[in-house]
Design an enzyme around this catalytic site. Structure first.
Site, short mmCIF file in Angstrom:
data_model
loop_
_atom_site.label_atom_id
_atom_site.label_comp_id
_atom_site.label_asym_id
_atom_site.label_seq_id
_atom_site.Cartn_x
_atom_site.Cartn_y
_atom_site.Cartn_z
CD GLN A 65 -2.74 -0.91 2.61
OE1 GLN A 65 -2.75 -1.80 3.44
NE2 GLN A 65 -3.44 0.21 2.76
CG HIS A 66 0.34 3.43 2.47
ND1 HIS A 66 -0.91 3.96 2.71
CD2 HIS A 66 0.53 2.44 3.38
CE1 HIS A 66 -1.44 3.31 3.75
NE2 HIS A 66 -0.60 2.39 4.15
CG ASP A 115 0.38 -5.47 1.05
OD1 ASP A 115 -0.31 -4.62 1.64
OD2 ASP A 115 1.62 -5.57 1.19
O1 5SP Z 1 1.69 0.22 4.91
C1 5SP Z 1 1.16 -0.86 5.07
C2 5SP Z 1 -0.24 -0.95 5.55
O2 5SP Z 1 -0.82 0.29 5.82
C3 5SP Z 1 1.95 -2.12 4.81
O3 5SP Z 1 1.28 -3.25 5.27
C4 5SP Z 1 2.27 -2.20 3.33
O4 5SP Z 1 1.09 -2.51 2.62
C5 5SP Z 1 3.40 -3.17 3.03
O5 5SP Z 1 3.08 -4.49 3.26
P1 5SP Z 1 4.05 -5.75 3.26
O6 5SP Z 1 5.03 -5.61 2.16
O7 5SP Z 1 4.67 -5.81 4.62
O8 5SP Z 1 3.13 -6.92 3.04
#
Ligand code: 5SP
Ligand code: ADP
EC number: 2.7.1.17
Length: 470
Positions: free
Chosen positions: A71-72, A238
């Protein structure tokens, strides 16, 4: 048999699963690593996607595909769809001051929680855009469109058809800081507050809508059987995909131990936590996904294994040799700063070292317990009394994590069969696109294994006391 593919383009790697659309049976899978770092050119994701697709035996026989991704991440495109600069990822903390400024400018945390469901910290896209406007004004001015990792990959699979064709979904849009889960609409005023202008943003698709089509022979796709087109589902963030993949039920809480640690539940109504601990995200089905995220999860175990010069399995063995509570040794693992609590400049801290606990086993146990204490605080912040706590993500493959988690969480923990739940959720979304049903298709899954342990008095209290001083 109709096949679907699900992609997980996460922080450390890209994973692809190919599944039977009707039953969900795993047919084949592949993966490829991403480069390290908190800013990378999106082409690395594209290359890793193609490698992972090749490792999964290609997707030429697949009818639909969906991309879930971290995300983000801030992906800036110019008017021709060219990438303006490397993407800043969710775990890049350089925009921490920009986050503080934006919170103040809108009138405080409660105003943001009401506007977007979340109080932005450095992870949120909106804060990265403010950082860009302040530090690289020429790049900000060239930015004609801003999108997220899954939006960009989906668009590239469709042949990069001009920035006006970019799409996203509710789940990922809810992590930008300029989209409201409560109203289901963008907040262009917040985008303008951050950047001084309002670049184009992707169209937000309904959960089972079609984002586009990938053409036979397109890079990353390969020849499609019978010359057919590969249909692209909307994709999502994700964590939203993990909720779909793990088959999250009302009353369940998922604890995911990946690069990030996340704790989330499915909800029927939007949330707005002015404390900032719980992000009020939307999910990938039309509902909501209140979520707590820590910056320090599986990589705390990686770091401990590196210090002790053991493998992940070796770290697990060591941790299980030490007594519960690690003889008073406490690790507060803010190795990358921390997001929840919001301490972007913090570093990790080891407390309570004595001759009696100066052993590799005690250090291994302190690493596992410290990482889990941060997630236990996330469970408390959600404020639910879950019927089930499900443990997933790369870190859940550790035997020590599975066995110690129930003692730190103070409740039983259910561990589904190890798997790629994000990629699986994306595959399920692709199957939903094909099914055209009101709800995603039901796929059978094995029974999770239950882990139970006695709570260890003092572990969380000691952790809380030390964390409060950092
Ligand atoms: O920033 C967040 C949720 O807000 C993280 O969960 C990212 O989405 C990255 O996820 P992973 O690579 O750790 O699965
Ligand atoms: N058996 C294991 N024990 C401990 N950690 C593990 C194990 N297997 C994988 N991991 C860790 O899981 C992490 C990757 O998890 P994953 O959920 O794939 O992350 P992401 O989706 O963020 O890329 C890595 O840091 C890796 O070291």
């Amino acid at each position: 048999m109709t096949l679907v593919a699900g992609v997980d383009s996460s922080t450390q790697s890209c994973k692809v699963v190919v599944r039977d659309a009707e039953t969900g049976r795993l047919v084949r899978e592949g993966r490829a690593p991403h480069p390290a770092g908190t800013e990378i050119h999106p082409d690395h994701w594209w290359n890793a996607l193609q490698e992972a697709v090749a490792a999964a035996g290609g997707i030429g026989d697949v009818a639909a595909l969906s991309v879930a991704a971290q995300q983000h991440g801030m992906v800036c495109l110019d008017e021709h769809g060219e990438v303006v600069r490397d993407a800043l990822l969710w775990n890049d903390t350089r925009s921490a001051r920009a986050a503080d400024d934006l919170v103040t400018e809108l009138g405080g945390p409660a105003a943001w929680a009401e506007a977007t469901g979340s109080v932005p910290v450095a992870s949120f896209t909106v804060t990265k855009l403010r950082w860009l406007a302040e530090h690289e004004p020429e790049n900000a001015a060239r930015t004609a469109a801003v999108c997220l990792p899954h939006d960009w990959l989906t668009w590239r699979l469709a042949g990069s058809p001009g920035i006006g064709a970019l799409t996203t979904d509710r789940g990922d849009a809810s992590g930008t800081g300029y989209w409201s889960p409560a109203t289901g609409s963008y907040r262009p005023d917040l985008l303008k507050l951050a950047m001084g202008h309002t670049p184009l943003v992707p169209r937000v698709l309904d959960p089972a809508a079609q984002a586009g089509e990938a053409h036979a022979g397109a890079p990353g796709v390969g020849p499609v059987a019978g010359g057919a087109l590969l249909r692209l589902a909307p994709g999502t963030g994700d964590n939203m995909a993990a909720a779909l993949g793990a088959g999250l039920l009302p009353g369940d809480v998922v604890v995911s131990i990946g690069t990030s640690g996340t704790v989330f539940a499915c909800a029927d109504a939007p949330s707005a936590d002015a404390s900032g601990a719980v992000a009020g995200f939307a999910d990938a089905t039309g509902r909501f996904l209140p979520l707590v995220c820590t910056l320090n999860a599986a990589r705390v175990l990686d770091a401990a294994a590196r210090i002790l010069e053991v493998t992940p399995a070796g770290l697990s063995d060591l941790a299980l040799q030490a007594p519960p509570g690690a003889g008073g040794l406490t690790l507060v693992p803010y190795l990358e700063g921390e997001r929840t609590p919001n301490k972007p400049d913090a570093s990790g801290s080891l407390h309570g070292l004595r001759l009696s606990n100066s052993t590799p086993a005690h250090l291994a146990r302190a690493a596992v317990e410290g990482m889990l204490c941060g997630l236990a605080d996330g469970l408390d912040a959600l404020g639910l009394d879950p019927a089930r706590v499900l443990l997933i993500g790369g870190g859940a493959r550790s035997e020590a994590v599975r066995r110690i988690a129930p003692s730190v969480f103070g409740r039983p923990v259910l561990v589904p069969e190890p798997g790629e739940y994000v990629a699986d959720g994306a595959a399920r979304q692709a199957a939903w696109l094909l099914a055209g049903t009101p709800e995603p298709p039901r796929w059978r899954s094995g029974d999770p294994e239950t882990f139970e342990a006695e709570p260890v008095p003092g572990v969380r209290a000691r952790y809380a006391e030390i964390a409060a001083t950092i």
